[in-house]
Design a protein around this motif. Structure first.
Motif, PDB file in Angstrom:
ATOM      1  N   ILE A  94       0.842  -1.199   0.000  1.00 31.44           N
ATOM      2  CA  ILE A  94       0.000   0.000   0.000  1.00 31.44           C
ATOM      3  C   ILE A  94       0.878   1.249   0.000  1.00 31.44           C
ATOM      4  N   ILE A  95       1.895   1.252   0.868  1.00 28.09           N
ATOM      5  CA  ILE A  95       2.810   2.399   0.950  1.00 28.09           C
ATOM      6  C   ILE A  95       3.517   2.610  -0.391  1.00 28.09           C
ATOM      7  N   ALA A  96       3.995   1.530  -0.989  1.00 28.83           N
ATOM      8  CA  ALA A  96       4.690   1.631  -2.275  1.00 28.83           C
ATOM      9  C   ALA A  96       3.761   2.193  -3.349  1.00 28.83           C
ATOM     10  N   ARG A  97       2.534   1.699  -3.389  1.00 23.67           N
ATOM     11  CA  ARG A  97       1.589   2.175  -4.397  1.00 23.67           C
ATOM     12  C   ARG A  97       1.334   3.670  -4.257  1.00 23.67           C
ATOM     13  N   VAL A  98       1.147   4.124  -3.017  1.00 24.11           N
ATOM     14  CA  VAL A  98       0.877   5.548  -2.803  1.00 24.11           C
ATOM     15  C   VAL A  98       2.089   6.395  -3.193  1.00 24.11           C
ATOM     16  N   CYS A  99       3.286   5.905  -2.877  1.00 17.74           N
ATOM     17  CA  CYS A  99       4.500   6.639  -3.263  1.00 17.74           C
ATOM     18  C   CYS A  99       4.627   6.742  -4.778  1.00 17.74           C
ATOM     19  N   ILE A 100       4.363   5.644  -5.467  1.00 19.39           N
ATOM     20  CA  ILE A 100       4.483   5.630  -6.925  1.00 19.39           C
ATOM     21  C   ILE A 100       3.440   6.534  -7.556  1.00 19.39           C
ATOM     22  N   GLU A 101       2.194   6.431  -7.085  1.00 18.05           N
ATOM     23  CA  GLU A 101       1.119   7.234  -7.649  1.00 18.05           C
ATOM     24  C   GLU A 101       1.361   8.729  -7.462  1.00 18.05           C
ATOM     25  N   ASN A 102       2.007   9.085  -6.368  1.00 13.13           N
ATOM     26  CA  ASN A 102       2.256  10.499  -6.075  1.00 13.13           C
ATOM     27  C   ASN A 102       3.663  10.944  -6.459  1.00 13.13           C
ATOM     28  N   GLU A 103       4.450  10.044  -7.074  1.00 13.39           N
ATOM     29  CA  GLU A 103       5.824  10.337  -7.502  1.00 13.39           C
ATOM     30  C   GLU A 103       6.651  10.876  -6.342  1.00 13.39           C
ATOM     31  N   VAL A 104       6.602  10.166  -5.222  1.00 17.03           N
ATOM     32  CA  VAL A 104       7.270  10.579  -3.994  1.00 17.03           C
ATOM     33  C   VAL A 104       8.458   9.672  -3.708  1.00 17.03           C
ATOM     34  N   ILE A 105       9.533  10.257  -3.217  1.00 15.95           N
ATOM     35  CA  ILE A 105      10.702   9.498  -2.787  1.00 15.95           C
ATOM     36  C   ILE A 105      10.437   8.922  -1.397  1.00 15.95           C
ATOM     37  N   ALA A 106      10.897   7.700  -1.161  1.00 19.43           N
ATOM     38  CA  ALA A 106      10.784   7.077   0.162  1.00 19.43           C
ATOM     39  C   ALA A 106      12.162   7.028   0.816  1.00 19.43           C
ATOM     40  N   VAL A 107      12.208   7.415   2.086  1.00 13.52           N
ATOM     41  CA  VAL A 107      13.405   7.227   2.903  1.00 13.52           C
ATOM     42  C   VAL A 107      13.028   6.216   3.979  1.00 13.52           C
ATOM     43  N   THR A 108      13.742   5.105   4.043  1.00 14.56           N
ATOM     44  CA  THR A 108      13.386   4.050   4.990  1.00 14.56           C
ATOM     45  C   THR A 108      14.455   3.907   6.060  1.00 14.56           C
ATOM     46  N   ASP A 109      14.014   4.024   7.290  1.00 14.93           N
ATOM     47  CA  ASP A 109      14.872   3.850   8.467  1.00 14.93           C
ATOM     48  C   ASP A 109      14.763   2.389   8.881  1.00 14.93           C
ATOM     49  N   GLU A 110      15.809   1.607   8.561  1.00 17.94           N
ATOM     50  CA  GLU A 110      15.787   0.169   8.808  1.00 17.94           C
ATOM     51  C   GLU A 110      16.908  -0.249   9.766  1.00 17.94           C
ATOM     52  N   VAL A 111      17.194   0.614  10.747  1.00 18.11           N
ATOM     53  CA  VAL A 111      18.323   0.343  11.629  1.00 18.11           C
ATOM     54  C   VAL A 111      18.119  -0.926  12.459  1.00 18.11           C
ATOM     55  N   TYR A 112      16.861  -1.328  12.659  1.00 18.02           N
ATOM     56  CA  TYR A 112      16.589  -2.545  13.438  1.00 18.02           C
ATOM     57  C   TYR A 112      16.298  -3.744  12.533  1.00 18.02           C
ATOM     58  N   GLU A 113      16.824  -3.724  11.321  1.00 16.13           N
ATOM     59  CA  GLU A 113      16.479  -4.753  10.344  1.00 16.13           C
ATOM     60  C   GLU A 113      16.815  -6.167  10.804  1.00 16.13           C
ATOM     61  N   HIS A 114      17.817  -6.324  11.661  1.00 13.61           N
ATOM     62  CA  HIS A 114      18.189  -7.661  12.129  1.00 13.61           C
ATOM     63  C   HIS A 114      17.662  -7.963  13.531  1.00 13.61           C
ATOM     64  N   LEU A 115      16.820  -7.095  14.062  1.00 14.00           N
ATOM     65  CA  LEU A 115      16.239  -7.318  15.391  1.00 14.00           C
ATOM     66  C   LEU A 115      14.741  -7.562  15.241  1.00 14.00           C
ATOM     67  N   VAL A 116      14.399  -8.715  14.696  1.00 15.64           N
ATOM     68  CA  VAL A 116      12.999  -9.113  14.545  1.00 15.64           C
ATOM     69  C   VAL A 116      12.802 -10.431  15.272  1.00 15.64           C
ATOM     70  N   PHE A 117      11.601 -10.639  15.793  1.00 16.14           N
ATOM     71  CA  PHE A 117      11.348 -11.779  16.667  1.00 16.14           C
ATOM     72  C   PHE A 117      10.094 -12.529  16.237  1.00 16.14           C
ATOM     73  N   ASP A 118       9.939 -13.724  16.819  1.00 14.87           N
ATOM     74  CA  ASP A 118       8.781 -14.584  16.556  1.00 14.87           C
ATOM     75  C   ASP A 118       8.690 -14.873  15.056  1.00 14.87           C
ATOM     76  N   ASP A 119       7.518 -14.672  14.463  1.00 14.06           N
ATOM     77  CA  ASP A 119       7.338 -14.978  13.035  1.00 14.06           C
ATOM     78  C   ASP A 119       7.458 -13.740  12.153  1.00 14.06           C
ATOM     79  N   ALA A 120       7.874 -12.636  12.740  1.00 13.00           N
ATOM     80  CA  ALA A 120       7.976 -11.399  11.960  1.00 13.00           C
ATOM     81  C   ALA A 120       9.071 -11.509  10.910  1.00 13.00           C
ATOM     82  N   GLU A 121       8.843 -10.889   9.774  1.00 16.90           N
ATOM     83  CA  GLU A 121       9.826 -10.850   8.685  1.00 16.90           C
ATOM     84  C   GLU A 121      10.006  -9.409   8.236  1.00 16.90           C
TER      85      GLU A 121
END
Length: 241
Positions: free
Chosen positions: A186-213
């Motif tokens: 959904i986020i990607a679609r809205v960014c594309i439709e509005n021609e908006v740049i996305a900045v993603t803060d993924e500093v915790y990318e390796h700190l996920v637990f349980d079944d989260a991906e």
């Protein structure tokens, strides 16, 4: 809050960061400090020894502005290994002194007065300051409920012709939420439709637990070319200093 003399108008209203306030209270009351994301133990010895060796061996002067080549290569190799994406370390990787500097640099270089930045609330407090320093306006969509979900209609409605940038934090600070593939689409679609740049803060990318991906937004169709991804060696290796 009373105006602060000499402080630029853009930053009026910003007081002491919540991390400083909570850490001071934790010391004063001898409490467990859950207010700041620093580790309770030292990071891997191999990392600290590598830093010591580098300083002793003369690697202690100005580096190239994009960052030293072996580190940029390592970042590109990390992305390929874990996300299956290939990036040129010479032209598509930039090293900064921490992720917060990268966030500030993105706000200052990509937005300015009259622009709008969309982000989810609650958020890491430096987001508001970085957006204010650029002169842009902050537009927020609130995460609600036990799953900290967002209303897709609310997200679509907050975008305007002045929206220049979408700032996404996943895994999320401070809630721990990991955005699902369906939410990211959904986020990607809205960014594309509005021609908006996305900045993603993924500093915790390796700190996920349980079944989260953790799914990087840049791995979705048409998003790699419009996404700036920010990660953190300090978080990955538990060396936040």
């Amino acid at each position: 809050m009373e105006p602060v003399p000499y402080l630029t108008q853009r930053l009026q209203g910003f007081g002491t960061t919540i991390f400083t306030a909570m850490s001071a209270l934790a010391i004063e009351t001898q409490s467990v400090n859950l207010g700041q994301g620093f580790p309770d133990s030292d990071g891997p010895v191999a990392v600290s020894q590598a830093a010591i060796d580098a300083i002793k061996n003369g690697h202690n002067q100005y580096p190239p502005l994009p960052g030293i080549e072996p580190l940029r290569v390592a970042v590109a190799e990390h992305r390929l290994r874990f996300r299956g994406q290939s990036f040129d370390p010479a032209s598509e990787v930039l090293i900064t002194a921490g992720a917060t500097e990268a966030l500030a640099a993105a706000m200052l270089s990509l937005t300015g007065p009259g622009d709008e930045v969309v982000t989810f609330e609650p958020y890491y407090d430096s987001y508001a300051a970085g957006i204010a320093m650029s002169g842009a306006q902050r537009r927020v969509v609130t995460l609600r409920g036990r799953d900290f979900a967002f209303d897709p209609n609310e997200l679509e409605a907050v975008f305007t012709p002045n929206t220049k940038l979408m700032l996404l934090n996943s895994p999320h600070n401070p809630t721990g939420k990991v955005f699902s593939r369906e939410e990211l689409e959904i986020i990607a679609r809205v960014c594309i439709e509005n021609e908006v740049i996305a900045v993603t803060d993924e500093v915790y990318e390796h700190l996920v637990f349980d079944d989260a991906e953790h799914i990087p937004l840049a791995t979705l169709p048409q998003m790699a070319e419009r996404t700036i991804t920010i990660s953190s060696a300090g978080k990955i290796f538990s060396f936040t200093g």
